[in-house]
Write a protein that holds these residues in place. Sequence first.
Motif, mmCIF file in Angstrom:
data_model
loop_
_atom_site.group_PDB
_atom_site.id
_atom_site.type_symbol
_atom_site.label_atom_id
_atom_site.label_comp_id
_atom_site.label_asym_id
_atom_site.label_seq_id
_atom_site.Cartn_x
_atom_site.Cartn_y
_atom_site.Cartn_z
ATOM 1 N N ASP A 214 -43.408 -25.020 11.730
ATOM 2 C CA ASP A 214 -42.149 -25.578 11.330
ATOM 3 C C ASP A 214 -42.197 -27.000 12.002
ATOM 4 O O ASP A 214 -41.802 -27.095 13.307
ATOM 5 N N PRO A 215 -42.277 -28.203 11.169
ATOM 6 C CA PRO A 215 -42.315 -29.550 11.902
ATOM 7 C C PRO A 215 -40.922 -29.617 12.643
ATOM 8 O O PRO A 215 -40.694 -30.547 13.865
ATOM 9 N N ARG A 216 -39.921 -28.854 12.322
ATOM 10 C CA ARG A 216 -38.483 -29.043 13.121
ATOM 11 C C ARG A 216 -38.602 -28.310 14.272
ATOM 12 O O ARG A 216 -37.684 -28.625 15.261
ATOM 13 N N TYR B 184 -43.779 -26.640 17.300
ATOM 14 C CA TYR B 184 -44.691 -27.209 16.203
ATOM 15 C C TYR B 184 -46.152 -27.444 16.602
ATOM 16 O O TYR B 184 -46.322 -28.391 17.724
ATOM 17 N N THR B 185 -47.137 -26.945 16.095
ATOM 18 C CA THR B 185 -48.345 -27.015 16.241
ATOM 19 C C THR B 185 -49.026 -26.590 17.715
ATOM 20 O O THR B 185 -50.256 -26.890 17.841
ATOM 21 N N GLN B 186 -48.055 -25.832 18.164
ATOM 22 C CA GLN B 186 -48.683 -25.484 19.903
ATOM 23 C C GLN B 186 -49.082 -24.100 19.475
ATOM 24 O O GLN B 186 -48.363 -23.160 19.635
ATOM 25 N N TRP B 187 -50.322 -23.948 18.714
ATOM 26 C CA TRP B 187 -50.816 -22.460 18.692
ATOM 27 C C TRP B 187 -51.027 -21.631 19.729
ATOM 28 O O TRP B 187 -51.501 -22.176 20.609
ATOM 29 N N LEU B 188 -50.874 -20.467 19.537
ATOM 30 C CA LEU B 188 -51.267 -19.244 20.291
ATOM 31 C C LEU B 188 -53.011 -19.281 20.210
ATOM 32 O O LEU B 188 -53.430 -19.340 19.034
ATOM 33 N N ASN B 189 -53.501 -18.977 21.301
ATOM 34 C CA ASN B 189 -55.027 -18.793 21.498
ATOM 35 C C ASN B 189 -55.207 -17.324 21.292
ATOM 36 O O ASN B 189 -54.100 -16.446 21.349
ATOM 37 N N MET B 190 -56.486 -16.719 20.946
ATOM 38 C CA MET B 190 -56.531 -15.341 20.524
ATOM 39 C C MET B 190 -55.970 -14.645 21.640
ATOM 40 O O MET B 190 -55.476 -13.629 21.319
ATOM 41 N N SER B 191 -56.135 -14.888 22.727
ATOM 42 C CA SER B 191 -55.777 -13.883 23.995
ATOM 43 C C SER B 191 -54.406 -13.665 23.868
ATOM 44 O O SER B 191 -53.685 -12.684 24.251
ATOM 45 N N GLN B 192 -53.524 -14.849 23.587
ATOM 46 C CA GLN B 192 -52.167 -14.724 23.630
ATOM 47 C C GLN B 192 -51.679 -14.066 22.561
ATOM 48 O O GLN B 192 -50.680 -13.227 22.559
ATOM 49 N N ALA B 193 -52.283 -14.093 21.381
ATOM 50 C CA ALA B 193 -52.075 -13.173 20.151
ATOM 51 C C ALA B 193 -52.157 -12.060 20.523
ATOM 52 O O ALA B 193 -51.509 -10.981 20.077
ATOM 53 N N ASN B 194 -53.362 -11.683 20.932
ATOM 54 C CA ASN B 194 -53.657 -10.136 21.272
ATOM 55 C C ASN B 194 -52.747 -9.637 22.138
ATOM 56 O O ASN B 194 -52.289 -8.353 22.008
ATOM 57 N N ALA B 195 -52.400 -10.197 23.347
ATOM 58 C CA ALA B 195 -51.359 -9.935 24.094
ATOM 59 C C ALA B 195 -49.879 -9.378 23.648
ATOM 60 O O ALA B 195 -49.437 -8.642 23.795
ATOM 61 N N LEU B 196 -49.643 -10.183 22.474
ATOM 62 C CA LEU B 196 -48.482 -10.032 21.598
ATOM 63 C C LEU B 196 -48.438 -8.691 21.077
ATOM 64 O O LEU B 196 -47.403 -8.265 20.977
#
Length: 114
Positions: A70-72, A76-88
């Motif tokens: 979401d541009p608002r 915005y555009t601060q994507w999770l890396n694979m390790s962060q997504a996996n940890a979640l």
Amino acid sequence: RSTAAAAAASATAASDAHVLVEPELGDGVLGVRAGWTRADGHALDALTLTYALSLRNTDALAREWTARSDPRSASYTQWLNMSQANALVAPPRDAVRRVVAHVRDADARAARIA
């Protein structure tokens, strides 16, 4: 005859082949079900099993993705890396340990955990 009927007939013919059954798993004499023939030796050198555990926090991952798309949003555009997504979303470590213990207790020869 329809394709489905032909496939069913083919599967029935294939099922007439020998089937290996361990004695403790079957419900007939020596573990061989009625109509089955016990084969000598082993038809398979190895059997690969995959165990899949349910992900957790998938709603949180969806919220993170939505906010970062979401541009608002400040993220915005601060994507999770694979390790962060996996940890979640990864299953609890205790659940993974229990599955691994179960597989090892079953005398698995090799195991790969991903």
